[in-house]
Design a protein around this motif. Structure first.
Motif, PDB file in Angstrom:
ATOM      1  N   CYS A 173      -5.484  -3.167  -1.286  1.00  0.00           N
ATOM      2  CA  CYS A 173      -4.269  -2.837  -2.031  1.00  0.00           C
ATOM      3  C   CYS A 173      -4.524  -2.805  -3.539  1.00  0.00           C
ATOM      4  O   CYS A 173      -3.957  -1.970  -4.253  1.00  0.00           O
ATOM      5  CB  CYS A 173      -3.164  -3.829  -1.708  1.00  0.00           C
TER       6      CYS A 173
ATOM      7  N   TYR B 233      -9.643   8.293  -3.095  1.00  0.00           N
ATOM      8  CA  TYR B 233      -8.623   9.237  -3.551  1.00  0.00           C
ATOM      9  C   TYR B 233      -8.852   9.675  -4.987  1.00  0.00           C
ATOM     10  O   TYR B 233      -8.619  10.831  -5.352  1.00  0.00           O
ATOM     11  CB  TYR B 233      -7.229   8.634  -3.382  1.00  0.00           C
TER      12      TYR B 233
ATOM     13  N   GLY C  53      -8.944   3.385  -2.806  1.00  0.00           N
ATOM     14  CA  GLY C  53      -8.454   3.952  -4.057  1.00  0.00           C
ATOM     15  C   GLY C  53      -9.478   4.839  -4.727  1.00  0.00           C
ATOM     16  O   GLY C  53      -9.153   5.910  -5.254  1.00  0.00           O
TER      17      GLY C  53
ATOM     18  N   LEU D   6      -6.145   0.491  -4.382  1.00  0.00           N
ATOM     19  CA  LEU D   6      -5.137   1.552  -4.320  1.00  0.00           C
ATOM     20  C   LEU D   6      -4.251   1.528  -5.560  1.00  0.00           C
ATOM     21  O   LEU D   6      -3.887   2.578  -6.110  1.00  0.00           O
ATOM     22  CB  LEU D   6      -4.279   1.390  -3.067  1.00  0.00           C
TER      23      LEU D   6
ATOM     24  N   ASP E 128       0.800  -1.228   0.000  1.00  0.00           N
ATOM     25  CA  ASP E 128       0.000   0.000   0.000  1.00  0.00           C
ATOM     26  C   ASP E 128       0.831   1.275   0.000  1.00  0.00           C
ATOM     27  O   ASP E 128       0.360   2.328  -0.428  1.00  0.00           O
ATOM     28  CB  ASP E 128      -0.958   0.025   1.199  1.00  0.00           C
TER      29      ASP E 128
ATOM     30  N   LYS F 276       0.024   4.691  -2.214  1.00  0.00           N
ATOM     31  CA  LYS F 276      -0.408   5.833  -1.401  1.00  0.00           C
ATOM     32  C   LYS F 276       0.447   7.071  -1.668  1.00  0.00           C
ATOM     33  O   LYS F 276      -0.045   8.195  -1.652  1.00  0.00           O
ATOM     34  CB  LYS F 276      -0.369   5.466   0.081  1.00  0.00           C
TER      35      LYS F 276
END
Length: 971
Positions: free
Chosen positions: A716, A787, A784, A719, A647, A651
């Motif tokens: 994950c 964001y 994910g 992301l 991650d 990130k």
């Protein structure tokens, strides 16, 4: 976005009239003396219950026994060197945590002191990385009142008397004081960075008293927000028929918490300053080689206010002036002798002796009259020293110099500038507080969660921030001892690029100089394209952007997890810094971008598996910036090898792109791009089957570091999808057309594989394995997408899938736990039972709940969002909750037992505010720009944030230089 009046039917459950009489509120309706309509409130006689900590189950304990043995051994080894291990679950503080916290004092990064809602000064964090929770009970405000004719006299400490640490009233210490306040008619009102304590007729029924606590936490003000000072403004209203002489007393021990007052060699010194500011300096000599600290306690003398001091008193009968005698003097005269100002510095205290000081401010208040008395506290510890030898000057020294005596100027400026600070604070907070669409609990909790940026062990140093230039020499700010810093020179298509590589001293024949190594190996495989794009001729352009330097900033993961800027958690918390102090946020990202391109070859033992590896792998985003030597010795976390976490790198890419898009700072984008590309290329090794999607490796290789993942994971994997999209968009902006096309191609393949392996028709399974929890509903499965939506990028999935998954999380993880009154549990089985496969799957994480709520807002599910987030408020902040105000933990179990108080992640509540008011730069950004065109790239010039604007010509030159390098590399 929140639609109009969704919450119009919700009761405003915290009106001040329920705590203070309406008449008293009207009396204080001037000069900000009355508490605001929206604030967190408590009565001073409220019980501060002892908090209950979580415990592991028998099965969990068996699984972690080897880890526990290795961790115990590591903690003892660190202790033998005089250091505290970053994670120590075995040592307990002597002061048990209680529901007693309040708004902390001071600005950011200069050490902090918290003040409980009942008035005690506690949570001492003057020395970086240390926190003493115990209150210093000699530090108090007290009041003495006498009316004309002398018929009525009142005297009391302005705190309830049921505190721990009070002895017999017959002794010579603070127990001899008048602890006469019941607190029944006194209330505390918190709206960070200010707090109000209203004494509604206590101890004098005819005197109303308001104490307003003000700290200089002012968004976008990078000067005043660094100052270690706070102001206490007392407003007195005499409702009686007789004139009253009121004396307020501020007492302070020469201590930085714990038993530091007993170490000896402390000195007190009275002073008379400018503009009527007078008080006492308390020079504190620290132990263990820590830099000294000087406190200043002062009041402002005016035409109606008389200030006197008692520079020294003690707490035992051996003292030349005892606490009991000091109290008697105030009872008799209401002030001290003016001659005390001329007595000079005291003799240094002896070991075992407590040295205290007192400042008194007295005034006459006419019948039905009003009066204001202002006190201030400042502390100056200009130098900070980390245990492995590096020292720095704090940010405020840029404006006040490096002498401890700067405390005198700090306390003066606080008393002369606090009204301006309040104007700026009110201007910042007013639009949110007046937004009638928002529930009241959210408004004040939004501001109060910011306490962590002061009380979260923050360090803010004065320095030139090195630009992200991989050719630059060792960071001039720091010196690295016991290791070599090598420059690794790789030749890629005729262009020479440079990166940092840290190796053990023995790796360079004992040399401590800077050496060169040709074609050095790195963690990124040699067949991958190089990520190092900056030649020497760009260095001078980097320096153009240092003129507006705001220093370097650190904050802890939590006061129990002593690691600076823990990155997987900063992913959630960073919205607060980006919204309020964007220059600090960009500098943190620059620090991590530089770290991505570095390597530290020193051996480290990883405690979970007992294996060895190197401290920092090139291309991997570090877990943290270190503990005892931040910036130089990263990855203090040693439970797992975080170079294998899935991650951290995504990130990093997502945060950088969000910050780049929101600020429009093209210079920042160009600076960090090599690290972004390196971070993406590093992740290719985790795509085991070449479908574009990364796989997890059967251990807890992400922020949920006890929760094992097998194969593809929702967390994950999502992301990674978002990072591919963000990297493609950013590559296009900086002119790296090839990489933009590469990421775009991978994205479509990875998305198809992700949905095929995890989508089950209503949500994404926890992972693609075959364990009992593989089909669990993870609250954080769409991190994910959160964001992506926050950064203005196209959605990862169609609207049905996103809303369906969020609805499943709401229906199961939120509403099936105490009817939605606890937050979102991390894991829930599809049969409605909490996933208890590990400690973290059964926990409710406060910051993750806020993040999920932000994701719901972005998906148009506002009511579900605020219901989920309100569960955190109910459990953590409300009177019916567990008592976690101003110490919000990482999480709690479904029975309310906490893990890790005062934690970074709950700052994610600011991601909700971000979702409610997406910056204009993101909203106005071109959507779905065509990949494949380098010329004509839309470039932002600071439209998102004026303070981050930059020179257009310089940015264009930098972009052109970068594009020229990229073209050479492809020849």
């Amino acid at each position: 976005m929140v639609t109009g009046n969704i919450f119009h039917c919700r009761k405003n459950s915290w009106p001040p009239e329920e705590y203070i009489s309406r008449n008293t509120l009207q009396l204080f309706d001037f000069d900000s003396a009355a508490p605001p309509k929206q604030a967190w409130r408590r009565r001073l006689n409220s019980h501060a219950n002892i908090l209950k900590e979580f415990s592991v189950t028998f099965v969990e304990a068996i699984k972690m026994v080897r880890l526990g043995i290795r961790l115990w051994s590591y903690i003892r080894e660190e202790a033998s060197h005089g250091r505290k291990a970053p994670i120590d679950p075995f040592t307990r503080e002597r002061c048990k945590p209680s529901a007693s916290q309040g708004v902390p004092l001071g600005g950011m990064g200069s050490g902090s002191i918290s003040r409980g809602f009942r008035g005690e000064f506690r949570q001492w964090q003057i020395v970086p990385g240390t926190c003493d929770a115990s209150p210093v009970m000699a530090n108090q405000f007290s009041i003495f009142i006498s009316r004309d004719g002398g018929n009525k006299k009142y005297a009391s400490v302005l705190a309830p008397g049921q505190h721990e640490g009070l002895g017999k009233a017959s002794d010579e210490g603070i127990s001899s004081w008048g602890w006469n306040l019941s607190g029944q008619h006194s209330t505390y009102h918190a709206l960070f960075p200010r707090a109000w304590t209203v004494y509604d007729g206590e101890p004098d029924p005819d005197l109303k008293v308001s104490c307003r606590q003000i700290s200089p936490f002012i968004p976008h003000n990078y000067r005043d927000s660094s100052l270690p000072t706070a102001v206490f403004v007392y407003t007195l209203v005499n409702t009686g028929k007789e004139r009253a002489k009121v004396s307020l007393l501020f007492t302070w021990a020469n201590s930085i918490g714990g038993i530091s007052h007993l170490s000896g060699d402390h000195v007190n010194e009275p002073f008379i300053g400018e503009d009527g500011v007078s008080g006492v300096l308390l020079h504190h000599k620290t132990t263990k080689g820590n830099p000294p600290v000087t406190f200043a306690v002062a009041a402002c003398e005016t035409q109606n206010v008389n200030v006197t001091v008692l520079p020294c008193f003690g707490l035992t009968e051996e003292s030349s002036v005892t606490a009991k005698e000091m109290w008697g003097k105030m009872m008799q005269d209401g002030q001290f002798d003016r001659e005390n100002f001329g007595c000079g510095p005291s003799m240094p205290s002896s070991p075992g002796e407590t040295l205290c000081a007192a400042v008194s401010a007295s005034a006459w208040v006419e019948p039905h009259g009003k009066c204001t008395i202002a006190f201030a506290l400042a502390w100056s510890s200009p130098k900070i020293k980390f245990l492995k030898g590096n020292s720095y000057h704090r940010r405020y020294t840029k404006f006040y110099g490096t002498s401890e005596r700067a405390a005198l100027k700090l306390v003066h400026d606080a008393l002369t500038n606090y009204k301006r600070w309040e104007e700026e604070i009110e201007k910042w907070q007013s639009p949110i507080l007046k937004d009638e669409r928002l529930p009241e609990w959210y408004k004040f909790t939004l501001f109060n969660e910011l306490y962590f940026l002061v009380a979260g062990g923050t360090v803010w140093i004065d320095s030139s921030l090195p630009s992200i230039n991989v050719n630059s020499d060792q960071d001039p700010l720091t010196k690295v001892e016991s290791i070599d810093v090598k420059v690794t020179k790789d030749e890629v298509n005729c262009t020479h690029d440079t990166v940092f590589e840290h190796t053990s001293t023995s790796g360079c024949n004992g040399s401590t100089g800077v050496g060169l190594k040709n074609n050095g190996d790195s963690a990124i495989s040699q067949n991958k394209r190089s990520s190092n794009y900056f030649p020497h001729h760009l260095k001078s352009q980097d320096q153009q952007y240092d003129s507006d330097d705001v220093g370097r900033f650190l904050y802890l993961e939590g006061v129990e997890y002593i690691m600076w800027c823990t990155y997987d958690v900063h992913f959630y918390a960073s919205f607060a810094l980006l919204e309020l102090f964007p220059k600090i946020e960009l500098n943190i990202q620059r620090d991590f971008a530089k770290a991505v391109l570095s390597e530290d070859g020193r051996k480290v033992k990883f405690l979970a598996e007992g294996n060895y590896g190197i401290r920092k792998v090139r291309g991997a985003v570090p877990h943290d910036l270190g503990t005892h030597d931040p910036w130089n010795e990263m990855n203090a976390y040693n439970i797992h090898d975080t170079s294998k976490w899935k991650d951290l790198n995504p990130k990093f890419v997502l945060q950088v792109y969000r910050d780049f898009a929101a600020t429009g700072d093209m210079a920042f984008g160009v600076d960090v791009w090599p690290a972004v590309r390196a971070a993406m290329e590093y992740m290719e090794q985790f795509d085991r089957d070449d479908d574009g999607l990364i796989e997890n490796d059967g251990f807890p290789d992400q922020t949920y570091d006890t929760w094992t993942v097998h194969g593809v994971s929702a967390y994950c994997g999502c992301l990674w999808l978002a990072a591919l999209q963000a990297a493609a968009a950013m590559a296009l902006q900086v002119g790296d057309k090839f990489f933009a096309e590469t990421c775009k191609s991978k994205f479509f393949g990875a998305k198809s594989a992700f949905e095929k392996k995890l989508w089950n028709g209503s949500y994404f399974n926890y992972d693609s394995g075959s364990t009992s929890n593989s089909k669990s509903i993870q609250a954080d499965q769409l991190a994910g997408q959160w964001y992506t939506a926050s950064s203005g990028l196209p959605p990862l999935f169609d609207e049905f899938k996103t809303r369906s998954a969020l609805q499943k999380i709401y229906d199961f993880n939120v509403m099936k736990v105490k009817g939605g009154r606890m937050g979102a549990v991390n894991g829930m089985h599809p049969n409605g039972k909490v996933d208890e496969s590990c400690m973290q799957s059964r926990e409710i994480w406060t910051g993750v709940t806020y993040a999920v709520a932000a994701n719901m807002i972005l998906a148009g599910m506002e009511e579900e969002a605020f219901t989920a987030a309100e569960g955190i408020f109910i459990a953590g902040w409300s009177e019916e909750g567990y008592g976690y105000w101003f110490q919000t933990p990482e999480g709690w179990t479904i029975d309310g037992h906490f893990r890790s108080l005062m934690y970074m992640r709950p700052l994610a509540i600011w991601s909700m505010q971000w979702a409610l008011s997406i910056p204009k730069a993101i909203l106005d950004a071109p959507k779905n720009p065509k990949l494949g065109q380098v010329q004509g790239i839309p470039i932002y010039y600071g439209s998102g944030n004026k303070e981050l604007g930059c020179n257009k010509k310089a940015v264009i030159d930098r972009v052109n230089s970068l594009q020229h390098i990229l073209l050479i590399k492809k020849m």
